[in-house]
Design a protein around this motif. Sequence first.
Motif, PDB file in Angstrom:
ATOM      1  N   ILE A  65      -7.167 -34.240  11.280  1.00  0.00           N
ATOM      2  CA  ILE A  65      -7.338 -32.874  11.775  1.00  0.00           C
ATOM      3  C   ILE A  65      -6.180 -32.033  11.274  1.00  0.00           C
ATOM      4  O   ILE A  65      -5.019 -32.420  11.408  1.00  0.00           O
ATOM      5  CB  ILE A  65      -7.388 -32.832  13.320  1.00  0.00           C
ATOM      6  N   LEU A  78      -4.369 -28.587  11.890  1.00  0.00           N
ATOM      7  CA  LEU A  78      -4.282 -27.580  12.944  1.00  0.00           C
ATOM      8  C   LEU A  78      -3.764 -26.259  12.380  1.00  0.00           C
ATOM      9  O   LEU A  78      -2.723 -26.211  11.727  1.00  0.00           O
ATOM     10  CB  LEU A  78      -3.344 -28.063  14.053  1.00  0.00           C
ATOM     11  N   VAL A 113     -14.287 -32.284  19.345  1.00  0.00           N
ATOM     12  CA  VAL A 113     -13.829 -32.107  17.967  1.00  0.00           C
ATOM     13  C   VAL A 113     -13.418 -33.450  17.380  1.00  0.00           C
ATOM     14  O   VAL A 113     -13.764 -33.793  16.243  1.00  0.00           O
ATOM     15  CB  VAL A 113     -12.651 -31.105  17.911  1.00  0.00           C
ATOM     16  N   ILE A 170     -11.225 -32.201   9.249  1.00  0.00           N
ATOM     17  CA  ILE A 170     -11.600 -31.030  10.048  1.00  0.00           C
ATOM     18  C   ILE A 170     -10.408 -30.087  10.148  1.00  0.00           C
ATOM     19  O   ILE A 170      -9.266 -30.523  10.315  1.00  0.00           O
ATOM     20  CB  ILE A 170     -12.043 -31.468  11.459  1.00  0.00           C
ATOM     21  N   LEU A 225      -4.066 -33.999  20.665  1.00  0.00           N
ATOM     22  CA  LEU A 225      -4.280 -33.738  19.240  1.00  0.00           C
ATOM     23  C   LEU A 225      -3.304 -34.496  18.344  1.00  0.00           C
ATOM     24  O   LEU A 225      -3.525 -34.612  17.138  1.00  0.00           O
ATOM     25  CB  LEU A 225      -4.130 -32.236  18.957  1.00  0.00           C
ATOM     26  N   LEU A 240      -9.032 -27.344  12.624  1.00  0.00           N
ATOM     27  CA  LEU A 240      -9.178 -26.812  13.973  1.00  0.00           C
ATOM     28  C   LEU A 240      -8.362 -25.528  14.058  1.00  0.00           C
ATOM     29  O   LEU A 240      -7.140 -25.546  13.961  1.00  0.00           O
ATOM     30  CB  LEU A 240      -8.678 -27.817  15.010  1.00  0.00           C
ATOM     31  N   TYR A 241      -9.087 -24.422  14.217  1.00  0.00           N
ATOM     32  CA  TYR A 241      -8.396 -23.155  14.422  1.00  0.00           C
ATOM     33  C   TYR A 241      -8.308 -22.920  15.930  1.00  0.00           C
ATOM     34  O   TYR A 241      -9.315 -22.736  16.610  1.00  0.00           O
ATOM     35  CB  TYR A 241      -9.136 -22.000  13.742  1.00  0.00           C
ATOM     36  N   LEU A 242      -7.088 -22.948  16.435  1.00  0.00           N
ATOM     37  CA  LEU A 242      -6.852 -22.872  17.870  1.00  0.00           C
ATOM     38  C   LEU A 242      -6.108 -21.576  18.191  1.00  0.00           C
ATOM     39  O   LEU A 242      -4.901 -21.454  17.967  1.00  0.00           O
ATOM     40  CB  LEU A 242      -6.036 -24.087  18.315  1.00  0.00           C
ATOM     41  N   HIS A 267     -13.631 -25.853  13.082  1.00  0.00           N
ATOM     42  CA  HIS A 267     -13.890 -25.684  14.505  1.00  0.00           C
ATOM     43  C   HIS A 267     -12.960 -24.602  15.036  1.00  0.00           C
ATOM     44  O   HIS A 267     -11.772 -24.571  14.705  1.00  0.00           O
ATOM     45  CB  HIS A 267     -13.632 -26.985  15.279  1.00  0.00           C
ATOM     46  N   LYS A 268     -13.489 -23.726  15.873  1.00  0.00           N
ATOM     47  CA  LYS A 268     -12.688 -22.667  16.466  1.00  0.00           C
ATOM     48  C   LYS A 268     -12.677 -22.842  17.975  1.00  0.00           C
ATOM     49  O   LYS A 268     -13.722 -22.953  18.603  1.00  0.00           O
ATOM     50  CB  LYS A 268     -13.270 -21.290  16.109  1.00  0.00           C
ATOM     51  N   ILE A 271     -11.739 -30.475  23.133  1.00  0.00           N
ATOM     52  CA  ILE A 271     -10.904 -31.118  22.124  1.00  0.00           C
ATOM     53  C   ILE A 271     -11.464 -32.500  21.778  1.00  0.00           C
ATOM     54  O   ILE A 271     -11.500 -32.891  20.605  1.00  0.00           O
ATOM     55  CB  ILE A 271      -9.447 -31.208  22.626  1.00  0.00           C
TER      56      ILE A 271
END
Length: 420
Positions: free
Chosen positions: A121, A123, A81, A94, A112, A96-98, A66-67, A78
């Motif tokens: 997740i 990160l 996700v 997952i 998060l 998560l590219y934040l 997820h971006k 959020i």
Amino acid sequence: MPLADKIRPTSIDQVVGQTHLLGEGRPLRKIITSNQIPNMIFYGPSGVGKTTVARMIAENAGKRLHKLNGTTASLADIKQVVEELDTIMGQNGIILYLDEIQYLNKKQQQSLLEYIENGRITLIASTTENPYFYIYNAILSRSTVFEFKPISPEEMEPAVMRGFHLLAEEQQVELELEPGVAEHISRGCGGDVRKALNTVEICVLTADLKDGKKTVSLELAKELTQKSAMRYDRAGDEHYDLLSALQKSIRGSDENAALHYLARLLEAGDLLSPCRRLLVVASEDIGMAYPQAIAIVKACVDAAVQLGLPEARIPLAEAVVLLATAPKSNSSYMGINRAMADVRAGKGGTFPRCLQNMHYDGEGNEIKGQNYHYPHDYPHHYLPQQYMPDDLVGTVYYEYGPNKTEQAAKQYWEHIKKGD
């Protein structure tokens, strides 16, 4: 699609620069190849490969990706996700590219935490700001921070040439570069690959076409590059880094480095920040070693403000060279720091009787009379009497520096106070 996206690297070896992270045997390279991905924060200026490397890691991890971008992401994004964790798509976890995580508020970052901690997740966040100032501590404690650095001109030039070759192929034209074009763009982009490739794209777009051939002149490259070497944000880290570098170079008596950082500030159009900092430097770092420095620097600053840029560079350069080559002393600066520390600690709350602005002695005063002696009535305009509060008598805040000016004052007062 922008040129920077067209030639975005697809393997580690294609990434420009960052050899301290991605070279053989380096930690981030090992993480990428192992596919055992910890929570990570990529910190560094824009256009140096943070997003490219993050995407590369996510694509190789075999997890749902997820971006989100911190500038637009909401708490609802959020939560969406998180909700996917309990579906088939999220069963392997997952990533998560934040991007630009510094723009998320504390509550958004906190949402998060539970999922980062249990590993559901992973990160990967990127930020252009110092993560230790802008990212929630609980996130930092569960993540590894990797610092990305600006790309050197030597590392940049091959990417610039690839950009020119790709555009020539796309447009089916013969492209001729005058000597120095690629080098100038590589040096004029401030270590930002995206900025360099944008300049390449504009150069090719605006170059004159004649008989199926485009020529990119050095003059055109200089015109289009303009001030792109200035990586500067008055509200960000770069602003304070430049001012810090200016002051530390002056403090270290390196007038050439100090002129360089002054030039970078002025080239970015920032006149007031160096003016304020130079006034601070004159008192903090030169101080009593050359007390006249503050008056001279004030005159230079006033002249610079009145003149405006570009002429303001002349009196400011004079001030910088004067301060850098002047003798140094921080004795008064250290003295006031020590005194303020005592005040903050609650010391010295009273006044000696002789200093009080009182002309009436109450019935409770055992010693009648203020008993203040006027120093100008005595030889050398001096006589010993108590000036410090009772609980601070004997405290020393100011210590004479080893320079000629302060040592002369020290010798004078030692002579007077001994009664010689």
